[in-house]
Design a protein around this motif. Structure first.
Motif, PDB file in Angstrom:
ATOM      1  N   GLY A  51      27.824 -42.896  25.053  1.00  0.00           N
ATOM      2  CA  GLY A  51      28.952 -42.039  24.720  1.00  0.00           C
ATOM      3  C   GLY A  51      28.715 -41.311  23.418  1.00  0.00           C
ATOM      4  O   GLY A  51      27.971 -41.777  22.554  1.00  0.00           O
ATOM      5  N   TRP A  52      29.346 -40.155  23.308  1.00  0.00           N
ATOM      6  CA  TRP A  52      29.408 -39.427  22.039  1.00  0.00           C
ATOM      7  C   TRP A  52      30.844 -39.510  21.520  1.00  0.00           C
ATOM      8  O   TRP A  52      31.798 -39.313  22.279  1.00  0.00           O
ATOM      9  CB  TRP A  52      29.015 -37.968  22.219  1.00  0.00           C
ATOM     10  CG  TRP A  52      27.554 -37.716  22.347  1.00  0.00           C
ATOM     11  CD1 TRP A  52      26.839 -37.538  23.500  1.00  0.00           C
ATOM     12  CD2 TRP A  52      26.605 -37.593  21.275  1.00  0.00           C
ATOM     13  NE1 TRP A  52      25.514 -37.328  23.223  1.00  0.00           N
ATOM     14  CE2 TRP A  52      25.339 -37.353  21.860  1.00  0.00           C
ATOM     15  CE3 TRP A  52      26.692 -37.660  19.884  1.00  0.00           C
ATOM     16  CZ2 TRP A  52      24.178 -37.176  21.095  1.00  0.00           C
ATOM     17  CZ3 TRP A  52      25.547 -37.495  19.142  1.00  0.00           C
ATOM     18  CH2 TRP A  52      24.310 -37.250  19.745  1.00  0.00           C
ATOM     19  N   GLU A 109      20.890 -40.249  15.826  1.00  0.00           N
ATOM     20  CA  GLU A 109      21.346 -38.898  16.154  1.00  0.00           C
ATOM     21  C   GLU A 109      20.616 -37.865  15.305  1.00  0.00           C
ATOM     22  O   GLU A 109      20.226 -38.138  14.167  1.00  0.00           O
ATOM     23  CB  GLU A 109      22.859 -38.747  15.907  1.00  0.00           C
ATOM     24  CG  GLU A 109      23.736 -39.732  16.631  1.00  0.00           C
ATOM     25  CD  GLU A 109      24.020 -40.968  15.809  1.00  0.00           C
ATOM     26  OE1 GLU A 109      25.034 -41.651  16.082  1.00  0.00           O
ATOM     27  OE2 GLU A 109      23.248 -41.263  14.879  1.00  0.00           O
ATOM     28  N   SER A 110      20.470 -36.692  15.859  1.00  0.00           N
ATOM     29  CA  SER A 110      19.920 -35.555  15.115  1.00  0.00           C
ATOM     30  C   SER A 110      20.470 -34.272  15.722  1.00  0.00           C
ATOM     31  O   SER A 110      21.090 -34.298  16.791  1.00  0.00           O
ATOM     32  CB  SER A 110      18.390 -35.563  15.156  1.00  0.00           C
ATOM     33  OG  SER A 110      17.930 -35.441  16.490  1.00  0.00           O
ATOM     34  N   GLY A 111      20.234 -33.172  15.027  1.00  0.00           N
ATOM     35  CA  GLY A 111      20.639 -31.872  15.550  1.00  0.00           C
ATOM     36  C   GLY A 111      21.907 -31.316  14.955  1.00  0.00           C
ATOM     37  O   GLY A 111      22.303 -30.189  15.266  1.00  0.00           O
ATOM     38  N   ALA A 148      26.725 -43.796  20.981  1.00  0.00           N
ATOM     39  CA  ALA A 148      26.915 -45.229  21.121  1.00  0.00           C
ATOM     40  C   ALA A 148      26.509 -45.642  22.527  1.00  0.00           C
ATOM     41  O   ALA A 148      26.573 -44.833  23.460  1.00  0.00           O
ATOM     42  CB  ALA A 148      28.373 -45.602  20.858  1.00  0.00           C
ATOM     43  N   ALA A 149      26.108 -46.896  22.684  1.00  0.00           N
ATOM     44  CA  ALA A 149      25.609 -47.374  23.963  1.00  0.00           C
ATOM     45  C   ALA A 149      26.317 -48.655  24.376  1.00  0.00           C
ATOM     46  O   ALA A 149      26.739 -49.446  23.525  1.00  0.00           O
ATOM     47  CB  ALA A 149      24.099 -47.603  23.893  1.00  0.00           C
ATOM     48  N   ARG A 150      26.445 -48.828  25.682  1.00  0.00           N
ATOM     49  CA  ARG A 150      27.019 -50.054  26.218  1.00  0.00           C
ATOM     50  C   ARG A 150      26.394 -50.359  27.562  1.00  0.00           C
ATOM     51  O   ARG A 150      25.968 -49.437  28.293  1.00  0.00           O
ATOM     52  CB  ARG A 150      28.535 -49.923  26.374  1.00  0.00           C
ATOM     53  CG  ARG A 150      28.981 -49.020  27.489  1.00  0.00           C
ATOM     54  CD  ARG A 150      30.529 -48.908  27.532  1.00  0.00           C
ATOM     55  NE  ARG A 150      31.201 -50.184  27.609  1.00  0.00           N
ATOM     56  CZ  ARG A 150      31.484 -50.820  28.752  1.00  0.00           C
ATOM     57  NH1 ARG A 150      31.157 -50.290  29.923  1.00  0.00           N
ATOM     58  NH2 ARG A 150      32.109 -51.995  28.733  1.00  0.00           N
ATOM     59  N   GLY A 207      24.726 -45.298  16.453  1.00  0.00           N
ATOM     60  CA  GLY A 207      23.850 -44.621  15.509  1.00  0.00           C
ATOM     61  C   GLY A 207      24.559 -44.408  14.188  1.00  0.00           C
ATOM     62  O   GLY A 207      25.716 -44.791  14.014  1.00  0.00           O
ATOM     63  N   GLN A 208      23.851 -43.748  13.258  1.00  0.00           N
ATOM     64  CA  GLN A 208      24.386 -43.572  11.909  1.00  0.00           C
ATOM     65  C   GLN A 208      25.226 -42.316  11.779  1.00  0.00           C
ATOM     66  O   GLN A 208      25.919 -42.120  10.780  1.00  0.00           O
ATOM     67  CB  GLN A 208      23.241 -43.547  10.888  1.00  0.00           C
ATOM     68  CG  GLN A 208      22.548 -42.194  10.728  1.00  0.00           C
ATOM     69  CD  GLN A 208      21.705 -41.772  11.925  1.00  0.00           C
ATOM     70  OE1 GLN A 208      21.441 -42.564  12.825  1.00  0.00           O
ATOM     71  NE2 GLN A 208      21.281 -40.518  11.936  1.00  0.00           N
TER      72      GLN A 208
END
Length: 123
Positions: free
Chosen positions: A35-36, A6-8, A97-99, A114-115
């Protein structure tokens, strides 16, 4: 498995905007729903928004409907979260996140994370 970054994130004033980016690498990104989520200090992780593999279907939490928009660009292996009309209550660490499979609105359904990136909204 897909790796996410992630960034921003950053500091914004109430009423302002930020755009978060989730960049993916590894396996074919277009196979994954994304998803966020966000987590405030001392609170459980909370669903924010999600998007399916093609980008044709999205879901979002009631608290962000009309203010946040999720989108993706599979050619760039990237998912975005455009956040407008920010409120101090939006302050949190934001994770993507991913699925594989359909989008879901709860964190346990997602395998790869992500972190996180910090978003702080001042009043």
């Amino acid at each position: 498995q897909v790796q996410l970054r992630e960034s921003g994130g950053g500091l914004a004033q109430a009423g302002g905007s930020l755009r978060l980016t989730c960049a993916a690498s590894g396996r074919t990104f277009s196979y994954y729903a994304v998803g966020w989520f966000r987590q405030r200090p001392g609170k459980e992780r909370q669903f924010v928004a999600a998007i399916n593999q093609s980008g044709g279907s999205t879901d979002s939490a009631d608290s962000v409907k009309g203010r946040f928009t999720i989108s993706r660009d599979n050619a760039k292996n990237t998912v975005y979260l455009q956040m407008n009309s920010l409120k101090p209550d939006d302050t949190a660490v934001y994770y993507c996140a991913a699925r594989l499979g359909a989008i879901r609105g709860y964190d346990l359904a997602y395998n790869d994370w992500g972190q996180g990136t910090q978003v702080t909204v001042s009043s």
